[in-house]
Design a protein around this motif. Structure first.
Motif, PDB file in Angstrom:
ATOM      1  N   ALA A   1      43.023 -75.508   8.636  1.00  0.00           N
ATOM      2  CA  ALA A   1      41.884 -74.658   8.948  1.00  0.00           C
ATOM      3  C   ALA A   1      41.452 -73.872   7.726  1.00  0.00           C
ATOM      4  O   ALA A   1      42.231 -73.661   6.804  1.00  0.00           O
ATOM      5  CB  ALA A   1      42.246 -73.700  10.075  1.00  0.00           C
ATOM      6  N   LYS A   2      40.216 -73.477   7.770  1.00  0.00           N
ATOM      7  CA  LYS A   2      39.657 -72.679   6.679  1.00  0.00           C
ATOM      8  C   LYS A   2      40.429 -71.366   6.587  1.00  0.00           C
ATOM      9  O   LYS A   2      40.660 -70.722   7.607  1.00  0.00           O
ATOM     10  CB  LYS A   2      38.191 -72.391   7.013  1.00  0.00           C
ATOM     11  CG  LYS A   2      37.340 -72.109   5.802  1.00  0.00           C
ATOM     12  CD  LYS A   2      35.866 -72.211   6.190  1.00  0.00           C
ATOM     13  CE  LYS A   2      35.511 -71.151   7.181  1.00  0.00           C
ATOM     14  NZ  LYS A   2      34.572 -70.164   6.953  1.00  0.00           N
ATOM     15  N   PRO A   3      40.844 -70.951   5.390  1.00  0.00           N
ATOM     16  CA  PRO A   3      41.567 -69.679   5.322  1.00  0.00           C
ATOM     17  C   PRO A   3      40.672 -68.521   5.722  1.00  0.00           C
ATOM     18  O   PRO A   3      39.456 -68.574   5.537  1.00  0.00           O
ATOM     19  CB  PRO A   3      41.980 -69.576   3.845  1.00  0.00           C
ATOM     20  CG  PRO A   3      41.296 -70.655   3.130  1.00  0.00           C
ATOM     21  CD  PRO A   3      40.690 -71.601   4.106  1.00  0.00           C
ATOM     22  N   LEU A   4      41.291 -67.505   6.265  1.00  0.00           N
ATOM     23  CA  LEU A   4      40.518 -66.353   6.722  1.00  0.00           C
ATOM     24  C   LEU A   4      40.015 -65.541   5.538  1.00  0.00           C
ATOM     25  O   LEU A   4      40.672 -65.424   4.520  1.00  0.00           O
ATOM     26  CB  LEU A   4      41.392 -65.462   7.605  1.00  0.00           C
ATOM     27  CG  LEU A   4      41.759 -66.031   8.967  1.00  0.00           C
ATOM     28  CD1 LEU A   4      42.645 -65.053   9.697  1.00  0.00           C
ATOM     29  CD2 LEU A   4      40.515 -66.306   9.779  1.00  0.00           C
ATOM     30  N   ASN A   5      38.832 -65.012   5.729  1.00  0.00           N
ATOM     31  CA  ASN A   5      38.209 -64.199   4.691  1.00  0.00           C
ATOM     32  C   ASN A   5      38.695 -62.754   4.851  1.00  0.00           C
ATOM     33  O   ASN A   5      37.987 -61.900   5.353  1.00  0.00           O
ATOM     34  CB  ASN A   5      36.693 -64.310   4.867  1.00  0.00           C
ATOM     35  CG  ASN A   5      35.942 -63.564   3.802  1.00  0.00           C
ATOM     36  OD1 ASN A   5      36.516 -63.152   2.803  1.00  0.00           O
ATOM     37  ND2 ASN A   5      34.668 -63.378   4.029  1.00  0.00           N
TER      38      ASN A   5
END
Ligand code: ZN
Length: 146
Positions: free
Chosen positions: A117-121
Motif C-alpha cells: 500500500a501507498k505509505p501514509l503521508n
C-alpha cells in the motif's frame, strides 16, 4: 441543498491527510422519528394485537436505540481507518489519541496487506525540532519521517 444525497461527507484525515468519508449526521433526524413511530406501531400489534398505551414506552425505546445507533455510527466514522487518528479523543485526551495512532501504525507495519500500500503521508518533523521536543520532555513522538 443536496443534503439528502450527501449524508456522507468527503474530508481528509487531520493527521495522515488520507481522503476519507465521515458521517455528518450526529443526531437522529425527523426521518428516524417517523421510522421509530412506525416500528413501535408494528411492535405494538405484534405484541398486543391491538392499541395499547404501552406503545409510548416502545416508541421511546425505539428512539433511544436509533439515537445510540446514529451516535455510534458517527463516532466510528470519525476515526481514521488508515492511521487510527481519532479527532474527538484528541480534543479530550491528546496523549491517549497519540497512543492509539501509535498502536495502529504498529499494527499496519505487521500487516502484510499494507506492504504494497501507498505509505501514509504522516506529518514530518525536522530532526532538530524533534530533538528539541524530546529534550523538553513533552512526551515521545508518534511518528518521525525525517
Ligand atoms: Zn489518518
Amino acid at each position: 441543498m443536496f443534503s439528502f444525497f450527501h449524508k456522507r461527507h468527503n474530508c481528509f484525515c487531520a493527521f495522515c491527510k488520507t481522503p476519507r468519508r465521515i458521517y455528518r449526521k450526529k443526531n437522529i433526524s425527523f426521518m428516524n422519528l417517523i421510522a421509530s413511530a412506525l416500528a413501535s406501531v408494528v411492535l405494538m400489534f405484534a405484541i398486543w394485537q391491538q392499541y395499547d398505551p404501552r406503545v409510548m414506552i416502545v416508541f421511546v425505546v425505539c428512539l433511544a436505540i436509533s439515537e445510540v445507533f446514529v451516535k455510534i455510527r458517527w463516532r466510528l466514522s470519525v476515526v481514521c481507518r488508515q492511521c487510527g487518528f481519532d479527532p474527538v479523543l484528541y480534543l479530550k485526551q491528546p496523549e491517549a489519541a497519540a497512543q492509539k495512532v501509535k498502536e495502529q501504525l504498529e499494527a499496519r507495519k505487521q500487516d502484510p496487506k499494507y506492504l504494497l500500500a501507498k505509505p501514509l503521508n504522516l506529518p514530518a518533523i525536522p530532526a532538530e525540532k524533534a530533538k528539541a521536543l524530546q529534550d523538553k520532555g513533552k512526551g515521545r513522538l508518534v511518528s518521525r519521517s525525517i
